[in-house]
Enzyme design. Structure first.
Site, PDB file in Angstrom:
ATOM      1  N   ALA A   1     -47.616  30.416 -32.724  1.00  0.00           N
ATOM      2  CA  ALA A   1     -47.944  30.025 -34.099  1.00  0.00           C
ATOM      3  C   ALA A   1     -47.534  28.580 -34.347  1.00  0.00           C
ATOM      4  CB  ALA A   1     -47.251  30.956 -35.086  1.00  0.00           C
TER       5      ALA A   1
ATOM      6  N   SER B   1     -48.972  22.648 -26.824  1.00  0.00           N
ATOM      7  CA  SER B   1     -48.810  23.435 -25.601  1.00  0.00           C
ATOM      8  C   SER B   1     -50.144  24.100 -25.294  1.00  0.00           C
ATOM      9  CB  SER B   1     -47.727  24.497 -25.823  1.00  0.00           C
ATOM     10  OG  SER B   1     -47.748  25.487 -24.814  1.00  0.00           O
TER      11      SER B   1
ATOM     12  N   TYR C   1     -43.751  31.313 -31.194  1.00  0.00           N
ATOM     13  CA  TYR C   1     -43.953  30.058 -30.468  1.00  0.00           C
ATOM     14  C   TYR C   1     -45.414  29.636 -30.536  1.00  0.00           C
ATOM     15  CZ  TYR C   1     -44.046  26.691 -26.618  1.00  0.00           C
ATOM     16  OH  TYR C   1     -44.206  25.563 -25.859  1.00  0.00           O
TER      17      TYR C   1
ATOM     18  N   LYS D   1     -47.245  26.172 -32.167  1.00  0.00           N
ATOM     19  CA  LYS D   1     -48.035  25.239 -31.376  1.00  0.00           C
ATOM     20  C   LYS D   1     -49.479  25.164 -31.854  1.00  0.00           C
ATOM     21  CE  LYS D   1     -44.666  23.781 -28.918  1.00  0.00           C
ATOM     22  NZ  LYS D   1     -44.162  22.404 -29.130  1.00  0.00           N
TER      23      LYS D   1
END
Length: 257
Positions: free
Chosen positions: A164, A149, A162, A166
């Site tokens: 972390a 992302s 989140y 990605k």
């Protein structure tokens, strides 16, 4: 010119909706044989129907297959991968797309259960699927495409867990590119920006103002579509990307700073 993906067996996680579904439809159109997996069985059936229904009749190695799968469960992943490899004879490419989008919350308000859920799907799932499929991926010539992302290098307050996961997908993928590269198996990453998918609904379309802010914050003046990402995934699997390994490709329309 025939597609370099024609007849290739491609294992897809998160195939029931959004980017996973759009990528499945794209690869079906290029003549690939698909192994479609997702925890959402009704959505998986819809994706299969959109990809020609698997060929109908008795399943053959050249027809699509579907498997219900929770990627965070290593035993389930091992069973599904073994079944897919037995049916199709091999795997050529793997698209690790399954994941959970963030719910914005301060770290102090984040529960351990939420942490485990996101890490289980977004990071452990990539690990589980990669470990299970690696012995079956055609070498040389096979590849992985993993989904990170823009949050994989651009942290935002309220999405620590989140982000972390990605960030970790990028690091994991680059290590796998080093490990699998000598066998001729490539590992690359797509990093989508704001994509108009069902799982982004709570983030992007919670209010008209939130969506407008995302559109106006993009150089192209719009959110991305799942097809925008699917086209890049297909390219990364194709012979056209034969010397791309360990790359992280932004698919974000260029966010304004």
């Amino acid at each position: 010119m025939p597609s370099s993906l024609a007849g290739k067996v491609i294992f897809i996680t998160g195939a029931a909706s959004g980017i996973g579904r759009s990528t499945a439809i794209k690869l079906h159109g290029l003549g690939a044989v698909l192994v479609l997996t997702d925890i959402n069985e009704p959505g998986l059936a819809e994706t299969l129907a959109l990809c020609g229904g698997g060929g109908g009749g008795t399943p053959t190695p050249s027809s699509h297959s579907t498997f219900a799968l929770d990627v965070s469960d290593p035993e389930a992943v091992d069973r599904v991968v073994a079944a897919a490899a037995a049916r199709h004879g091999r795997l050529d490419h793997v698209f690790n797309c399954a994941g959970i989008n963030p719910t914005a919350a301060a770290l102090t308000a984040t529960s351990v259960a939420y942490f485990d859920r996101l890490v289980g799907a977004n990071l452990k799932g990539v690990f589980n699927v990669t470990k299970a499929t690696a012995p079956h991926v055609a070498a040389p010539g096979g590849s992985y495409v993993n989904v990170s992302s823009i949050s994989g290098w651009n942290p935002t307050a309220g999405t620590a867990v989140y982000c972390a996961t990605k960030f970790a997908v990028v690091g994991f993928s680059k290590c796998m590119a080093l490990e699998l590269g000598p066998a001729g198996v490539r590992v690359n990453v797509v990093a989508p920006g704001y994509i108009d998918t069902p799982t982004n609904a709570g983030i992007a379309r919670g209010t008209p103002e939130a969506r407008l802010a995302m559109e106006q914050g993009n150089a192209l003046g719009r959110m991305g579509t799942p097809a925008d990402v699917a086209d890049v995934v297909a390219f990364l699997m194709s012979d056209g990307a034969r010397y791309m390994n360990g790359s992280v490709v932004q698919v974000d329309g260029m966010l304004k700073t």
